[in-house]
Design an enzyme around this catalytic site. Sequence first.
Site, PDB file in Angstrom:
ATOM      1  N   CYS A 111      40.135  38.170  41.635  1.00  0.00           N
ATOM      2  CA  CYS A 111      39.920  39.295  40.718  1.00  0.00           C
ATOM      3  C   CYS A 111      39.163  38.908  39.443  1.00  0.00           C
ATOM      4  O   CYS A 111      38.173  39.548  39.079  1.00  0.00           O
ATOM      5  CB  CYS A 111      41.254  39.959  40.388  1.00  0.00           C
ATOM      6  SG  CYS A 111      42.391  38.950  39.415  1.00  0.00           S
ATOM      7  N   HIS A 132      46.181  40.654  37.117  1.00  0.00           N
ATOM      8  CA  HIS A 132      45.107  41.281  37.892  1.00  0.00           C
ATOM      9  C   HIS A 132      44.163  42.019  36.961  1.00  0.00           C
ATOM     10  O   HIS A 132      44.559  42.495  35.889  1.00  0.00           O
ATOM     11  CB  HIS A 132      45.683  42.250  38.934  1.00  0.00           C
ATOM     12  CG  HIS A 132      44.650  42.782  39.876  1.00  0.00           C
ATOM     13  ND1 HIS A 132      44.006  41.990  40.791  1.00  0.00           N
ATOM     14  CD2 HIS A 132      44.129  44.036  40.036  1.00  0.00           C
ATOM     15  CE1 HIS A 132      43.152  42.708  41.483  1.00  0.00           C
ATOM     16  NE2 HIS A 132      43.200  43.959  41.041  1.00  0.00           N
ATOM     17  N   HIS A 177      37.177  46.091  42.314  1.00  0.00           N
ATOM     18  CA  HIS A 177      37.996  44.898  42.112  1.00  0.00           C
ATOM     19  C   HIS A 177      38.162  44.141  43.421  1.00  0.00           C
ATOM     20  O   HIS A 177      37.883  44.663  44.502  1.00  0.00           O
ATOM     21  CB  HIS A 177      39.370  45.259  41.519  1.00  0.00           C
ATOM     22  CG  HIS A 177      40.289  45.987  42.451  1.00  0.00           C
ATOM     23  ND1 HIS A 177      41.666  45.833  42.430  1.00  0.00           N
ATOM     24  CD2 HIS A 177      40.055  46.899  43.451  1.00  0.00           C
ATOM     25  CE1 HIS A 177      42.217  46.603  43.342  1.00  0.00           C
ATOM     26  NE2 HIS A 177      41.279  47.259  43.979  1.00  0.00           N
TER      27      HIS A 177
END
Length: 389
Positions: free
Chosen positions: A301, A349, A361
């Site tokens: 990420c 994240h 993402h």
Amino acid sequence: MASHRKWSPTGTRIAGIRTPALATAALTSVALLSQTANAAPSADPKPSIEEVEKKVDDLYHQAEAATEKYNATREKTAQQRKRVDSLLDDVAQRTEKLNTAREELGSFAAAQYRTGAAAPDTATLLLADNPQDYFDQTQLMDRLTSRQKVAVDDYITEQAATTKKRAEASQGLQTLTTTQSALRTSKADVQRKLAEARDLLSKLTAEEKARLAAIEKKKQEAADRKAAELAQQQAAAEKKAQEAAAQQQTTTGTTATTGTTGSSATDSSYTAKADKALAFARTQIGKPYVWGATGPGSYDCSGLTQAAWKAAGVDLPRTTWDQVNVGTTVPLSDIKPGDLVFFYDDISHVGLYIGNGMMIHAPKPGAYVREESIFYGGESIIHSVVRPA
């Protein structure tokens, strides 16, 4: 004549003792209870699909947090290795200078020996553990020429500097070894969490997998609805701001253009950079998530957001924990394309906002870079929104 039979009580004999029937029944009950107590405990009930889904999500979350820890440790390891290499190079160069200074002093000693001067004192200097202490205890300096004094000063300086650098290099190597051990631990932690998640999923039947997919679909639909709501709210706010600006222009006769965050050269500059970051991110859609990866073939990420903004000329740190501190934090209601959206209390994240409640993402292991609602896990997991440039 009646028969006379000797009464014989019913029961069984245990260790030579006859026991009555009632006692036998009691013993039998005790034996059965004992067998039940000693029997293996019944297996834990199989978890429900909802419990499996939650457990798998938790494991992926833990794995991603461990990935960020791995990324941070790897960055630290690289920096420490670079510093140690620099220190070792410095030590090597200083050792060479020290040897040169020692050779020069040796040449003076040889010359003094040939002329009958104080060669033994100079020779002792070369072998001394601490030349400065040696000078403090002798009168050798008084017998040296100016050229010899310069050579001795150089020797003392280089020896002290080399000793210091060697100590720093040694400490650096110890620190590097410790960090490398932590890196291996972080890597093992990620692998363990992912293995647990895969193991849980592998035990599901086809029917259970179908039910799990249905749960995921419902979550996705709810997230999409929430994203649409955010888009509508922002559109309404933008329209209201434009109407207010138009009213002000009519009233004052001046030109005024106002958006939800104001219109300025700074906004235009950010929009231009954000467009470049988003263009890059869109070309990465479909590439696999790989923990620790920064491209170009795969990403995790924070590796994706770092690469996207680098394409726009903005250098972001490697981890989510550092990226969240770069730029300006803005409210969710003011979110703009290009902003970074961070998730979970542990900030494990991050995604790149593209507008209309959506982001690009790298979701998790086994998935691919994709567009998805920022509400994919519910609004409660959104930690913050950051404008990085």
